[in-house]
Structures are given as C-alpha cells and as structure tokens.
Design a protein around this motif. Structure first.
Motif, short mmCIF file in Angstrom:
data_model
loop_
_atom_site.label_atom_id
_atom_site.label_comp_id
_atom_site.label_asym_id
_atom_site.label_seq_id
_atom_site.Cartn_x
_atom_site.Cartn_y
_atom_site.Cartn_z
N ALA A 112 -41.90 -24.77 46.61
CA ALA A 112 -40.70 -24.16 47.16
C ALA A 112 -39.56 -24.21 46.15
O ALA A 112 -38.72 -23.33 46.10
CB ALA A 112 -40.30 -24.86 48.45
N SER A 113 -39.58 -25.25 45.30
CA SER A 113 -38.47 -25.43 44.37
C SER A 113 -38.76 -24.90 42.97
O SER A 113 -37.96 -25.08 42.06
CB SER A 113 -38.13 -26.92 44.30
N LEU A 114 -39.90 -24.27 42.79
CA LEU A 114 -40.24 -23.82 41.43
C LEU A 114 -39.86 -22.37 41.18
O LEU A 114 -39.90 -21.53 42.07
CB LEU A 114 -41.74 -23.97 41.18
N ASN A 115 -39.50 -22.08 39.96
CA ASN A 115 -39.18 -20.72 39.55
C ASN A 115 -40.48 -19.92 39.40
O ASN A 115 -41.33 -20.26 38.58
CB ASN A 115 -38.44 -20.79 38.21
N PRO A 116 -40.63 -18.85 40.20
CA PRO A 116 -41.90 -18.11 40.18
C PRO A 116 -42.19 -17.44 38.83
O PRO A 116 -43.32 -17.07 38.56
CB PRO A 116 -41.71 -17.06 41.28
N ARG A 117 -41.15 -17.30 37.98
CA ARG A 117 -41.37 -16.62 36.70
C ARG A 117 -41.55 -17.58 35.54
O ARG A 117 -41.60 -17.19 34.39
CB ARG A 117 -40.22 -15.65 36.43
N GLN A 118 -41.61 -18.86 35.86
CA GLN A 118 -41.78 -19.83 34.79
C GLN A 118 -43.22 -20.36 34.79
O GLN A 118 -43.76 -20.69 35.84
CB GLN A 118 -40.81 -20.99 35.00
N ARG A 119 -43.82 -20.40 33.59
CA ARG A 119 -45.17 -20.94 33.51
C ARG A 119 -45.15 -22.41 33.92
O ARG A 119 -44.20 -23.14 33.63
CB ARG A 119 -45.70 -20.84 32.07
N ILE A 120 -46.25 -22.82 34.58
CA ILE A 120 -46.32 -24.17 35.11
C ILE A 120 -46.13 -25.23 34.03
O ILE A 120 -45.42 -26.22 34.21
CB ILE A 120 -47.69 -24.39 35.82
N GLY A 121 -46.75 -25.00 32.88
CA GLY A 121 -46.63 -25.97 31.79
C GLY A 121 -45.19 -26.20 31.42
O GLY A 121 -44.75 -27.33 31.21
N HIS A 122 -44.42 -25.11 31.36
CA HIS A 122 -43.02 -25.24 30.97
C HIS A 122 -42.21 -25.93 32.06
O HIS A 122 -41.30 -26.71 31.77
CB HIS A 122 -42.44 -23.87 30.63
N ALA A 123 -42.56 -25.65 33.32
CA ALA A 123 -41.86 -26.32 34.42
C ALA A 123 -42.07 -27.83 34.33
O ALA A 123 -41.15 -28.62 34.52
CB ALA A 123 -42.36 -25.79 35.76
N MET A 130 -35.59 -33.58 30.61
CA MET A 130 -34.47 -34.19 31.31
C MET A 130 -34.39 -35.70 31.11
O MET A 130 -33.31 -36.26 31.03
CB MET A 130 -34.58 -33.89 32.81
N HIS A 131 -35.54 -36.35 31.07
CA HIS A 131 -35.51 -37.81 31.12
C HIS A 131 -35.96 -38.53 29.86
O HIS A 131 -35.93 -39.74 29.82
CB HIS A 131 -36.36 -38.30 32.30
N THR A 132 -36.43 -37.78 28.85
CA THR A 132 -36.88 -38.46 27.64
C THR A 132 -36.36 -37.69 26.43
O THR A 132 -35.81 -36.60 26.58
CB THR A 132 -38.43 -38.49 27.54
N ASN A 133 -36.55 -38.25 25.23
CA ASN A 133 -36.23 -37.43 24.06
C ASN A 133 -37.47 -37.10 23.25
O ASN A 133 -37.51 -37.22 22.04
CB ASN A 133 -35.14 -38.06 23.18
N MET A 134 -38.51 -36.71 23.94
CA MET A 134 -39.74 -36.31 23.27
C MET A 134 -39.53 -35.02 22.48
O MET A 134 -38.72 -34.18 22.85
CB MET A 134 -40.82 -36.02 24.31
N SER A 135 -40.33 -34.87 21.43
CA SER A 135 -40.32 -33.61 20.68
C SER A 135 -41.12 -32.57 21.47
O SER A 135 -41.86 -32.92 22.39
CB SER A 135 -40.98 -33.81 19.32
N ALA A 136 -40.95 -31.31 21.10
CA ALA A 136 -41.66 -30.23 21.80
C ALA A 136 -43.16 -30.47 21.81
O ALA A 136 -43.85 -30.25 22.81
CB ALA A 136 -41.34 -28.89 21.14
N LYS A 137 -43.66 -30.97 20.68
CA LYS A 137 -45.09 -31.20 20.57
C LYS A 137 -45.55 -32.33 21.51
O LYS A 137 -46.56 -32.22 22.20
CB LYS A 137 -45.42 -31.57 19.11
N GLU A 138 -44.76 -33.38 21.52
CA GLU A 138 -45.08 -34.51 22.40
C GLU A 138 -45.07 -34.09 23.87
O GLU A 138 -45.93 -34.52 24.65
CB GLU A 138 -44.07 -35.66 22.20
N LYS A 139 -44.08 -33.26 24.20
CA LYS A 139 -43.98 -32.82 25.59
C LYS A 139 -45.22 -32.03 25.99
O LYS A 139 -45.79 -32.26 27.05
CB LYS A 139 -42.72 -31.94 25.77
#
Ligand SMILES: Nc1ncnc2c1ncn2[C@@H]1O[C@H](COP(=O)(O)OP(=O)(O)OP(=O)(O)O)[C@@H](O)[C@H]1O
Ligand SMILES: Nc1ncnc2c1ncn2[C@@H]1O[C@H](COP(=O)(O)OP(=O)(O)OP(=O)(O)O)[C@@H](O)[C@H]1O
Ligand SMILES: [Mg+2]
Ligand SMILES: [Mg+2]
Lengths: 333, 335
Positions: A112-123, A130-139
């Motif tokens: 209900a709270s997810l953006n229908p146009r955003q890929r799940i992985g990116h969500a 929001m909560h860590t300072n991981m790099s894009a690769k780590e994420k």
C-alpha cells in the motif's frame, strides 16, 4: 491443568505499563470533543527476548492501535513503554531513530505504501540509503542478499510492485522489515490476506528468520489457529481491554476467561466432528465509543452476575504466568 | 435425495485484452434439496465465477461458452433475461461476502425486504411489511419492528448479513448460494451466521451452495465438498471422505496448510509455488508445477475424473499411489 511459567532466564525486551490510547470523538458544529473511543484501555504486559506474543480478538478490539502505540506511531493517552530498559514513549524524533531500526512492522498489505513505478530493488535500497552510509554497490549487494533471505531471486530486483503475487509481496514486506537487523517486529495481520497454501510458506519463513536472528514478534491476528501454531504466548483482547494472557499451551488447553472460552469454541475446526458441543455467544460486539459499564464483556457473558455490571474486574495472575480479568475466572461456561 | 441443481461440463470464459481466458474449465456438480455443497479453493480458482454462472449474473465480459445448468431438471443457462430475473426472485437467491455492497444504503431495511415480496408475490405493502418482520425474526434479529425502519449503516456487520439472508429468503428460494458469507465477520458472529444457515436449510429443505476458502467452515456446514484449483474441479466427495480420506495432492496440501488449533504439535506443510494466472499455459494437469508427485503423464495429459467410491471423484493420475502413501504414513494428511 498447570500452565508453564515463563522461564526465569528469559530477558524482558519490552514492557508496557498502564498503556492507554483514547481517540476523541468530535461532533456538533463546533467540533467539540463529545467522548472517547477507548481503543486501548490500561494494558500492562512484558514481552521476552526471542518470543512470539500473539494478540487476538475481534475486529475493533484495539490490536492494531496497541501495536502502533508500542512503535510510537500513536501518542499515548497514558502509560509507559520500556524497550531494552529505556522509556521510549516520550522520545523526540531524533532520539527515536535508533529504535526505528530496532523495531519494525509488517502489515497486511505491505505494498500500500510503495510507489508502483519504482523497481522493488530500488525501493529496498532506500531503506539502506536512509539509515546507513553504504555505497551504491554495497546497497545493491545487501538487497540481493535480502531477496535471497526471504526466498526471492535476484531477478526480482528489477521488477515492479504489480508483478508480484500476494505471497511474494509479503516476502518483500518481510525483507524490508528485516533489512536493518531489528530485534523486534510487529506483524499486523501479516498473513491474513494470503491463501492458506501461501500463508503456510510465509509463516515458515517468519519462523526460520526468528531462529536465525533471535527476533521477537508481536503477532497480531484474528486467526487463532495461526496463533497457536506460530506463537509462544497469546494475549486476548476485548473492546480495548486485555482479558487473558498465557502461554499458548496453557491458554488453549485451559482458557480461564469466559470470552476466551467462547472464542476458542467458535473457531470452525477443519475436522468432521458434527456432534461437538459449541458455546455460542448471543448478541453483537458493543460499540467501543460507548462500552458497557463494569466488565466490558458482561453484555454477552453467559455467567455474568450483577456485580459484573458495576465492578470492572482487575487484571490478575490466576496461575503462574497466566493472567485474566474476570470476577469468576476459571469458571467453565 | 432429489436433485435440485445440476451443472454439466460448465465452461465460463472472459474476453480480455489478452484474448479469451477460461475461468471455469469443464466443471460438473449437483446440489440436492436439503443439502449443502461447499465449493472450496484458493483465491482466483473460479468459485465465485462458478456461482455467478449458475445464477446468471456474470460480469459483462464473461459468458458460459459450453455446458449446461439445470434447475429442477430444466436448463436455465440460456433463459432470456426477464425469465432469469424471475428465477432469481423466486427460485435461486444469493448472498455475498460484503452485505454493504449488496444492500442499498439509502433505502430502509424494510423497503429492501418488501420489494421482492411485492414484485413476485403481488401482495400489498402492509402484508409485505408483516412478512418482512417475520423474516427478520426468523434470522434472529432482535426488535424486528424497530430494525425494519432502519438503514443498513445503522446495523452491525453481523446484523447486515442477517438482513441479507432475510432478503434472500423472502421468496422461499429452493437454492441459496452463499459466497463467502462470513469471511468479513468475527468468529463469534460467524458461528452465529453459520448456525443460522444450517438451521434454515433444514427447516426449509433448501439446497445450499456455499463458497468458502476456509476448510474450517467447510467441515462445519458441508454435506458434500467440491475442491477447485485453477478453474478445474480436482476432487469431490462427502465431507467425511474429503477430510478423512482426501485423494488429490492439492486437497491434502490444503488440509496441511491450515494450522490445527487443537493440535499443539501440528507442523505446517506448505504447497510450494503459487496459483497460476488465467493466461498461463500449463499442459497436462493444472496442478503439476506445484505437485511433488508429478510424473511425465501429469505434465503431458490432463487427468480425467476417476470415481473411487460412490460419490468420491478425483482428477489425479496418481490418486492410487497418493492413497497408498497416505495409508503408509509417508505422506500425512494430518487432519
Ligand atoms: N485514528 C483513529 N481515530 C478514531 N478512532 C480510531 C482510530 N484508529 C482506531 N480507532 C478505533 O479504535 C478501535 C480499535 O481499532 P483497531 O484498529 O486498533 O482495532 P483492531 O483490533 O486492529 O481491529 P481489526 O481486527 O479490524 O484490524 C476501533 O473502534 C477503531 O474504530
Ligand atoms: N470480469 C472479469 N474479467 C476477466 N477475468 C475475470 C473477471 N472476473 C473474474 N476473473 C478471473 O476469473 C478467475 C476466477 O475468479 P473468481 O472470482 O471466481 O475466483 P474465486 O475463486 O471466487 O476467488 P476469491 O476467493 O478471491 O473470491 C480469476 O482468475 C479472476 O481474475
Ligand atoms: Mg487491525
Ligand atoms: Mg470469490
């Protein structure tokens, strides 16, 4: 029958003391407060590390409000919430952040709270942003690990919300909840919307994650069969009040509150025993905005006496670890 | 027992953007007078569409493309609209999961009760009112004289469902179709409504077709059970046969997916995977991708219906093997 007392080596993770949540009812032209819905009325209990505590009761009895109050999503009318020995009910936004990571919630429809146009992985990556300072690769790696953890595949990373089935959606909801290594998760009807064959899969997943990560669950459900299977202890609520709390074995084998007895008896059993004697309650649930005086259950209780209309029964430990609020606790109806 | 409803080789299709899709695939069953048939299966398996096909209320893009529906021996699937409407008022009634969507919010309970009586029985308003009060009494509504003048929103969920049942009973139908009538209700209220339906069935000798996804409800009310999977009937039998001697791997899987409240040691055995979509092409048995027994024949040829005992029908190539396994405890039907 004797109920098992909780093991003494169990550590308390969460403790509620006199928690109340009233919602004002506003009316009239001036929108004055005309009364209150007493959604949660004076709840005190303890939740142990690593346990699953079920919360059951009929629609509107305050299960979700209790869960939201614990997470600080509702401001308490009264009472205290202690988490790992820290009072958290009055924390300001910033101080709360550390608990946000530790305490998570899974809903009936996590999409209900997810953006229908955003890929799940990116969500899912956003949680880490929001909560860590991981790099894009780590994420990305963390998300793929998460997907694997909840039984999905790497290829699901690129998919959109609508491409998932109900069970897969719930797996995503679980992935999001466990992403930050919480120790406590509230499941609010998390498997209720699923088909039984898929519900069974998701319950198994939640159990295996619990063992692996020593999670504690507050498991809100109206399905007593699921609660018996999944939980260690169970809390029964009626019109905002706690009416009984015990171990799953103790409470199902020996329900001491008349409401619990009726509730257990009313469950349709998937077994053919046509001549089973059933307890049937008369009447409907009272309006929570206008609850009965005295014991909230007295209007439907088959053993209610005059005193029940006047005196509200106290919450008492009737047997070790087995609590109830009834003047005639233990009487079989 | 006297056959009331007979459905033979029903196929119901929808026209969609992806072409025609089959929601009900060659399904046959019957309901006798005074008997409750439960149709059980998971979301999307075709339970509601089967019942809407029977009562002639399919969505506009859906139609029965082959097979027949007979009521008291006469075909009704091809009746003209007006005649079918009359059938619905007098012979076949239906109640739904959410009474709020079926009740008109701006009309009183009384109005909605009187209307079918006046229309089909040609009686006066005051006579209809009297009968309406009787009906409300019959479904266990306290103070019916007061309730009859109220609007649906003034009633609780359980009470609304009782009103729906009262309206459905207004013209003493021979067949009552109930589509998940208690799914939206709390268990203590659900128990009251199931008791009520059972009681009325006996008293009025109605046939009842009850749709549910809840195995507990099935055990409670059914005389016979039809299990559906992905548009097909996979198993049918008396309620005790289905629960005590299930033969289709899907039925067994369903039973093992519902936690047993009375058994502390119950272990869930989920069925892997999920229900296919209507557009998914599956050759052979529609359950084979999720079935742990599946062999080559299951993947190639759709199984016919095997009649094992009188009235026990199973669509599975391997039902004998499955039965053996259950008997020898290699496979548990735990219930
Ligand atoms: N924001 C709100 N404002 C006013 N009343 C509310 C609010 N949220 C909940 N309530 C009321 O509080 C009571 C408890 O609601 P709650 O959602 O906690 O029940 P529940 O046990 O979770 O029910 P369900 O099983 O239907 O989810 C209900 O009477 C509800 O109408
Ligand atoms: N108007 C429609 N157009 C196309 N497909 C439809 C339409 N109505 C229903 N369907 C499809 O037909 C199939 C059977 O639907 P049906 O409503 O009978 O399922 P069900 O067994 O009643 O499920 P549930 O338990 O969720 O009510 C589903 O796959 C559904 O998506
Ligand atoms: Mg809720
Ligand atoms: Mg349906």
């Amino acid at each position: 029958m004797v109920t098992l007392p909780p093991k003494s080596d169990q550590k308390i993770l969460l403790e509620l003391n006199g928690v109340k949540k009233y919602f004002p009812i506003k009316g009239g032209i001036l929108k004055r407060v005309q009364g209150h819905v007493k959604a949660v009325e004076d709840v005190s209990l303890q939740l142990y590390e690593g346990e699953s505590l079920g919360v059951v009761g009929e629609s509107g009895c305050g299960k979700s409000t209790l869960g939201r109050a614990i997470l600080g999503l509702e401001e308490l009318t009264e009472g205290k919430v202690r988490y790992k020995n820290e009072e958290i009910q009055d924390l300001k936004r910033k101080e709360k952040l550390k608990f946000v990571k530790e305490m998570q919630m899974i809903f009936q429809d996590p999409f209900a709270s997810l953006n229908p146009r955003q890929r799940i992985g990116h969500a899912l990556e956003e949680v880490f942003t929001m909560h860590t300072n991981m790099s894009a690769k780590e994420k990305r790696k963390s998300v793929i690990d998460l997907l694997d953890e909840v039984g999905l595949k790497e290829e699901h990373f690129e998919k959109y919300p609508h491409e998932f089935s109900g069970g897969q959606r719930q797996r995503i909801g679980i992935a999001r909840a466990i992403a930050l290594n919480p120790s406590f998760i509230i499941c609010d009807e998390a498997v209720s919307a699923l088909d039984v064959s898929v519900q069974a899969q998701v319950l198994k997943l939640l159990k295996s994650l619990q063992e692996k990560y020593k999670l504690s669950y507050l498991f809100i459900s109206h399905d007593l069969g699921v609660v018996r299977y999944f939980c260690d202890r169970v809390l029964v609520m009626y019109l905002g009040n706690t009416v009984e709390l015990g171990t799953v074995q103790g409470l199902f084998a020996n329900p001491i509150h008349p409401y619990t007895q009726a509730l257990l008896s009313a469950i349709p059993r998937p077994t053919v025993q046509k001549n089973l004697k059933r307890i049937r309650l008369q009447g409907d649930l009272p309006n929570p905005a206008n609850p009965p005086s005295g014991c909230p259950f007295h209007t439907r209780c088959p053993i209610a006496q005059d005193m029940c209309k006047v005196d509200k029964p106290a919450w008492q430990e009737i047997e070790p670890g087995h609590f109830a609020a009834c003047h005639f606790a233990g009487t079989k109806i | 027992m006297e056959t009331l409803l007979e459905v033979n080789n029903l196929v119901t299709e929808f026209r969609t953007a992806d072409g025609n899709v089959q929601a009900v695939r060659d399904v046959s069953f019957s309901v006798a007078k005074g008997e409750t048939l439960c149709i059980v299966g998971e979301s999307g398996c075709g339970k509601s569409i089967t019942s809407l096909s029977v009562i002639g209320l399919l969505p506009s893009n859906g139609s029965i493309t082959s097979g027949e529906v007979k009521y008291e021996g006469k075909p009704i699937h091809n009746l003209p609209f007006e005649q079918m409407r009359k059938m619905r008022g007098t012979k076949i009634s239906m109640i739904f999961q959410e009474p709020m969507t079926a009740l008109n919010p701006v009309l009183t309970v009384g109005y909605q009760l009187r209307e079918p009586l006046i229309l089909h029985h040609k009686i006066s308003k005051s006579a209809a009112n009297k009968q309406g009060i009787e009906l409300l009494k019959q479904v266990g509504i306290p103070y019916p004289e007061k309730r009859i003048n109220q609007y649906p929103h003034e009633l609780s969920g359980g009470m609304r469902q009782r009103v729906m049942i009262a309206i459905a009973l207004a013209c003493s139908p021979g067949l009552l179709i109930a589509d998940e009538p208690t799914t939206a209700l709390d268990v203590t209220i659900q128990a009251q409504i199931l008791d009520l339906i059972n009681e009325l069935k006996e008293k009025l000798n109605m046939g009842v077709m009850m749709i549910t996804h809840d195995m507990g409800v099935v055990a409670e009310v059914a005389d016979r059970v039809m299990v559906m999977y992905a548009g097909k009937k996979v198993e049918e039998g008396t309620v005790s046969e289905i629960f005590e001697n299930p033969k289709h791997p899907y039925t067994i899987g369903l039973l093992n997916s519902v936690p047993n409240v009375d058994d502390p040691d119950f272990e869930l055995e989920p069925i892997p995977g999920s229900m296919p979509s209507l557009t998914e092409q599956i050759s052979g048995c529609r359950f084979n991708p999720r079935c742990k027994f599946a062999t080559d024949i299951c993947r190639e040829i759709a199984p016919p219906e095997f009649s094992t005992k009188e009235g026990h029908i199973v669509s599975c190539w391997l039902h004998e093997k499955v039965e053996e396994e259950v008997k020898h405890g290699h496979l548990t039907a735990q219930i």
